[in-house]
Design a protein around this motif. Sequence first.
Motif, PDB file in Angstrom:
ATOM      1  N   ARG A 164       0.815  -1.221   0.000  1.00  0.00           N
ATOM      2  CA  ARG A 164       0.000   0.000   0.000  1.00  0.00           C
ATOM      3  C   ARG A 164       0.850   1.275   0.000  1.00  0.00           C
ATOM      4  O   ARG A 164       0.470   2.278  -0.595  1.00  0.00           O
ATOM      5  CB  ARG A 164      -0.947   0.001   1.208  1.00  0.00           C
ATOM      6  CG  ARG A 164      -2.110  -0.955   1.051  1.00  0.00           C
ATOM      7  CD  ARG A 164      -2.979  -0.527  -0.128  1.00  0.00           C
ATOM      8  NE  ARG A 164      -3.688  -1.619  -0.756  1.00  0.00           N
ATOM      9  CZ  ARG A 164      -4.874  -2.072  -0.371  1.00  0.00           C
ATOM     10  NH1 ARG A 164      -5.474  -1.546   0.665  1.00  0.00           N
ATOM     11  NH2 ARG A 164      -5.457  -3.054  -1.021  1.00  0.00           N
ATOM     12  N   GLU A 202      -3.808  -1.554   5.966  1.00  0.00           N
ATOM     13  CA  GLU A 202      -4.951  -1.293   5.086  1.00  0.00           C
ATOM     14  C   GLU A 202      -4.667  -0.172   4.081  1.00  0.00           C
ATOM     15  O   GLU A 202      -5.099  -0.230   2.937  1.00  0.00           O
ATOM     16  CB  GLU A 202      -6.156  -0.883   5.962  1.00  0.00           C
ATOM     17  CG  GLU A 202      -7.391  -0.432   5.190  1.00  0.00           C
ATOM     18  CD  GLU A 202      -8.413   0.301   6.077  1.00  0.00           C
ATOM     19  OE1 GLU A 202      -8.115   0.568   7.256  1.00  0.00           O
ATOM     20  OE2 GLU A 202      -9.514   0.582   5.568  1.00  0.00           O
ATOM     21  N   THR A 210      -5.764  -2.296  10.320  1.00  0.00           N
ATOM     22  CA  THR A 210      -6.602  -1.258   9.701  1.00  0.00           C
ATOM     23  C   THR A 210      -6.636   0.005  10.554  1.00  0.00           C
ATOM     24  O   THR A 210      -6.199   0.021  11.697  1.00  0.00           O
ATOM     25  CB  THR A 210      -8.067  -1.744   9.550  1.00  0.00           C
ATOM     26  OG1 THR A 210      -8.617  -1.897  10.862  1.00  0.00           O
ATOM     27  CG2 THR A 210      -8.157  -3.060   8.807  1.00  0.00           C
ATOM     28  N   ARG A 221      -3.590 -18.569   5.546  1.00  0.00           N
ATOM     29  CA  ARG A 221      -3.201 -17.450   6.416  1.00  0.00           C
ATOM     30  C   ARG A 221      -3.391 -16.126   5.689  1.00  0.00           C
ATOM     31  O   ARG A 221      -3.906 -15.157   6.229  1.00  0.00           O
ATOM     32  CB  ARG A 221      -1.713 -17.576   6.788  1.00  0.00           C
ATOM     33  CG  ARG A 221      -1.438 -18.209   8.124  1.00  0.00           C
ATOM     34  CD  ARG A 221       0.070 -18.274   8.325  1.00  0.00           C
ATOM     35  NE  ARG A 221       0.594 -17.117   9.026  1.00  0.00           N
ATOM     36  CZ  ARG A 221       1.722 -16.487   8.716  1.00  0.00           C
ATOM     37  NH1 ARG A 221       2.442 -16.867   7.691  1.00  0.00           N
ATOM     38  NH2 ARG A 221       2.134 -15.464   9.418  1.00  0.00           N
ATOM     39  N   ARG A 222      -2.927 -16.116   4.439  1.00  0.00           N
ATOM     40  CA  ARG A 222      -3.014 -14.882   3.660  1.00  0.00           C
ATOM     41  C   ARG A 222      -4.479 -14.463   3.464  1.00  0.00           C
ATOM     42  O   ARG A 222      -4.825 -13.287   3.630  1.00  0.00           O
ATOM     43  CB  ARG A 222      -2.343 -15.101   2.305  1.00  0.00           C
ATOM     44  CG  ARG A 222      -1.796 -13.849   1.671  1.00  0.00           C
ATOM     45  CD  ARG A 222      -0.906 -14.199   0.493  1.00  0.00           C
ATOM     46  NE  ARG A 222       0.403 -14.691   0.891  1.00  0.00           N
ATOM     47  CZ  ARG A 222       1.463 -13.895   1.080  1.00  0.00           C
ATOM     48  NH1 ARG A 222       1.349 -12.591   0.914  1.00  0.00           N
ATOM     49  NH2 ARG A 222       2.609 -14.391   1.439  1.00  0.00           N
ATOM     50  N   ILE A 256      -5.895 -12.826   6.671  1.00  0.00           N
ATOM     51  CA  ILE A 256      -5.571 -11.429   6.982  1.00  0.00           C
ATOM     52  C   ILE A 256      -6.177 -10.475   5.947  1.00  0.00           C
ATOM     53  O   ILE A 256      -6.565  -9.364   6.274  1.00  0.00           O
ATOM     54  CB  ILE A 256      -4.054 -11.182   7.171  1.00  0.00           C
ATOM     55  CG1 ILE A 256      -3.305 -11.263   5.860  1.00  0.00           C
ATOM     56  CG2 ILE A 256      -3.440 -12.085   8.230  1.00  0.00           C
ATOM     57  CD1 ILE A 256      -2.403 -10.073   5.646  1.00  0.00           C
ATOM     58  N   GLU A 257      -6.284 -10.938   4.694  1.00  0.00           N
ATOM     59  CA  GLU A 257      -6.940 -10.084   3.688  1.00  0.00           C
ATOM     60  C   GLU A 257      -8.397  -9.848   4.079  1.00  0.00           C
ATOM     61  O   GLU A 257      -8.914  -8.732   3.986  1.00  0.00           O
ATOM     62  CB  GLU A 257      -6.862 -10.725   2.289  1.00  0.00           C
ATOM     63  CG  GLU A 257      -5.467 -10.717   1.660  1.00  0.00           C
ATOM     64  CD  GLU A 257      -4.924  -9.310   1.378  1.00  0.00           C
ATOM     65  OE1 GLU A 257      -5.717  -8.360   1.300  1.00  0.00           O
ATOM     66  OE2 GLU A 257      -3.683  -9.162   1.247  1.00  0.00           O
ATOM     67  N   ARG A 288      -9.636  -9.982   7.058  1.00  0.00           N
ATOM     68  CA  ARG A 288      -9.716  -9.139   8.254  1.00  0.00           C
ATOM     69  C   ARG A 288      -9.487  -7.665   7.903  1.00  0.00           C
ATOM     70  O   ARG A 288     -10.095  -6.772   8.486  1.00  0.00           O
ATOM     71  CB  ARG A 288      -8.684  -9.590   9.290  1.00  0.00           C
ATOM     72  CG  ARG A 288      -8.964  -9.006  10.674  1.00  0.00           C
ATOM     73  CD  ARG A 288      -7.813  -9.234  11.624  1.00  0.00           C
ATOM     74  NE  ARG A 288      -8.052  -8.625  12.920  1.00  0.00           N
ATOM     75  CZ  ARG A 288      -8.062  -7.321  13.168  1.00  0.00           C
ATOM     76  NH1 ARG A 288      -7.891  -6.453  12.178  1.00  0.00           N
ATOM     77  NH2 ARG A 288      -8.287  -6.854  14.380  1.00  0.00           N
ATOM     78  N   MET A 289      -8.597  -7.420   6.940  1.00  0.00           N
ATOM     79  CA  MET A 289      -8.363  -6.023   6.544  1.00  0.00           C
ATOM     80  C   MET A 289      -9.568  -5.456   5.787  1.00  0.00           C
ATOM     81  O   MET A 289      -9.889  -4.282   5.913  1.00  0.00           O
ATOM     82  CB  MET A 289      -7.104  -5.909   5.678  1.00  0.00           C
ATOM     83  CG  MET A 289      -5.823  -5.868   6.504  1.00  0.00           C
ATOM     84  SD  MET A 289      -4.411  -5.379   5.526  1.00  0.00           S
ATOM     85  CE  MET A 289      -4.157  -6.855   4.558  1.00  0.00           C
ATOM     86  N   PRO A 333     -12.692  -5.215   9.182  1.00  0.00           N
ATOM     87  CA  PRO A 333     -12.153  -5.356  10.540  1.00  0.00           C
ATOM     88  C   PRO A 333     -13.259  -5.688  11.535  1.00  0.00           C
ATOM     89  O   PRO A 333     -14.393  -5.231  11.367  1.00  0.00           O
ATOM     90  CB  PRO A 333     -11.552  -3.980  10.832  1.00  0.00           C
ATOM     91  CG  PRO A 333     -12.132  -3.046   9.835  1.00  0.00           C
ATOM     92  CD  PRO A 333     -12.507  -3.863   8.646  1.00  0.00           C
ATOM     93  N   GLY A 356      -8.905   1.757   1.218  1.00  0.00           N
ATOM     94  CA  GLY A 356      -7.451   1.593   1.135  1.00  0.00           C
ATOM     95  C   GLY A 356      -6.731   2.812   0.608  1.00  0.00           C
ATOM     96  O   GLY A 356      -5.515   2.834   0.518  1.00  0.00           O
TER      97      GLY A 356
END
Lengths: 478, 224
Positions: A74, A214, A249, B24-25, B28-29, B31-32, B35, B185
């Motif tokens: 990012r 994020e 985030t 795992r990846r 976390i994606e 969760r981002m 949230p 983002g």
Amino acid sequence: MQITSPEFKANSRAALADPQLQKALGNVRSGFIEKRLKAVADLPEFERLRDSAKAIKDHVLSNLDLYLEAYEGRVLEAGGKVHWCGTAEDARQAILAICRGVNAKVVTKGKSMITEEIALNEFFEKNGITPVETDLGEYIIQLRGEHPSHIIAPAVHLNKDQVEEDFRRVHDHLAPGRDLTEPEALLNEARRVLRSRYFEADVGITGANFLVAETGSSIIVTNEGNGDLTQILPKIHIVVASIEKVVPTLDDAAQILRVLARSATGQDMSVYTTVSTGPRRPGDPDGPEEYHVILLDNGRSAMLGTEFQDMLRCIRCGACMNHCPVYHAVGGHAYGWVYPGPMGAVLTPSLIGVDKGGHLPNASTFCGRCESVCPMKIPLPKMMRHWREREFERGLNPAVGRYGLKAWAFFAKRPRLYRFAAAMGIPALKVFSFGKERFSWLPLAGGWTKYRELPAPEGRTFMQQLRERDAVMKQAAP
Amino acid sequence: MSGREAILAKVRASLSEGGNDPARRAAIEARMAKPPKGVIPARGKLPDDARVDLFETLASKFAATVERVRSHADVPKAVAAYLRAKNLPAAIRIGADKRLAAMPWDRQKAMEIRNGPSDGDDEAGVSHAFGGIAETGTLVMTSGKDNPSTINFLPEHHIVVLEAADIDGDMESVLAKVRKKFGKGRMPRTLNFITGPSRSGDIEQKIILGAHGPRALHIIMVDG
């Protein structure tokens, strides 16, 4: 900076005998504790927020590799650059290369403990670049050639008359007869002097309280506004941050922000919470043209997966030292490196080695106040105990202590023998007290009795007294 | 091995994780992207009037001054009155914000209006806030030509126009609006959360207002 952690004992003796320091430390004992207590009492959800903040950091630490990759992605998308630096030297060289790229002469700095950790100011000076600390406390100690004695209040070891002396010495272009007796006058003078420096600087350097995966943002939390002027006025903004600062985030940052300022200064929010993402956008009339992040490991990755991983939750609020009776007594410089107080006692041996930092975990009464106020619920006393065990295993502590402990352990593991020895020793001590209530000197215990007296035993051991008491209670019971 | 690969390899070794674990990846994606809902203090969830009142109470507690006006048309008059009351010259620095530009500044004949970012010589700057956060009395400012960041920090007095309707209860609600405006983002160069005027406690732990940023923060809240 020169590490004096191995001389912790000598440093402490000097600190205890320093009247200026002892006067200044009174401000820590009185101010921080009350302010924090009030802010926490005003927010019924505070305890739940602590749990929430802790869970966020635990989650990040167990997925740190992936969050670092996401964060980097990012930053690049937003037009910034990331410099991965394994060691302090890597970080210094990366920063120097950026500064050399624009032929920087003056670099302004917002308050940042990580740049203390990599000894950036000394390095700049050696390389012909003038670093200018802009946080008032940091500015004062830079004038004095000192280092911060507290992670959020760097000049807490000083009194205002000392600051006045320094300002008169350094700001010698100003009228000698000016009135600097009030702190307001000192602040105004620093404000005026530093204003021109912000515009002069080619590069501005800040730390980061958070890095946000994020959005690729860095967040700083300040009260003075110097961190913002440091990053929006020069051509280049460099953020120096260690790898554990990343959060998933902005919402996660919001959770932790609710416990950060309250734990640190007792504020609901710091005055300025600034989220910075990349360089200025097309059409923006201000802001830096380049945005660089120095992402520093410097020993943190080795703490992951060990009994010291929890320490990486630390958000550098300073509550542990504000509540520490040892810090209150000796101040921050005695700890001999960048991080003082309980968090320093755990982190310093991890980062510079237990051979150099091994005294620090011993500087604790294990009263537990640090853990009880830590917003991230870091088990600081437990980790200091881990360090003490390692120090003992490696034979790093002095022989008298080691043999003394071994002798004590021999008896402690054999309760009958222990009670027998105590039953012989206690009456003997009573005899040698010659009727006095306290010993002012005892053979083999001179180090103890030099500073305080030992109460003389009354003639019977604790176990003997307990048995007698039990017998009386039994007779009294119907 | 580059610094990047070396650090990631060390982190993975310490965590006993491999680099390419798709589960795992994905976790976390996910969760981002969404949230988990954190702890929102009850005081961040008040209904309309109480929310605006709480903002005013807390902003004042943290040493900002708050003035409420009925409409946009009242703002220039309020700015002029503030400058007079503080014995300041009738001059302001202002960005290109359309809401500010549409206000009747011409009725303040003596007012000098300088446009663009601050150069450090402005006594007073006027900005329009992106929003406000009631739970802490905090202003939310976004950078850009409309409201240059330098105006938030360089002038001695920072005057901020805030629509009462833009005040949210908690920080997370404001962040949701930021995502909506700039894209998930994506962010403006600088997002400033400002709670009161600049201050320092670095000399004997005594709090003094007016460190490096503005000495005074005046909020003009438009109720209409």
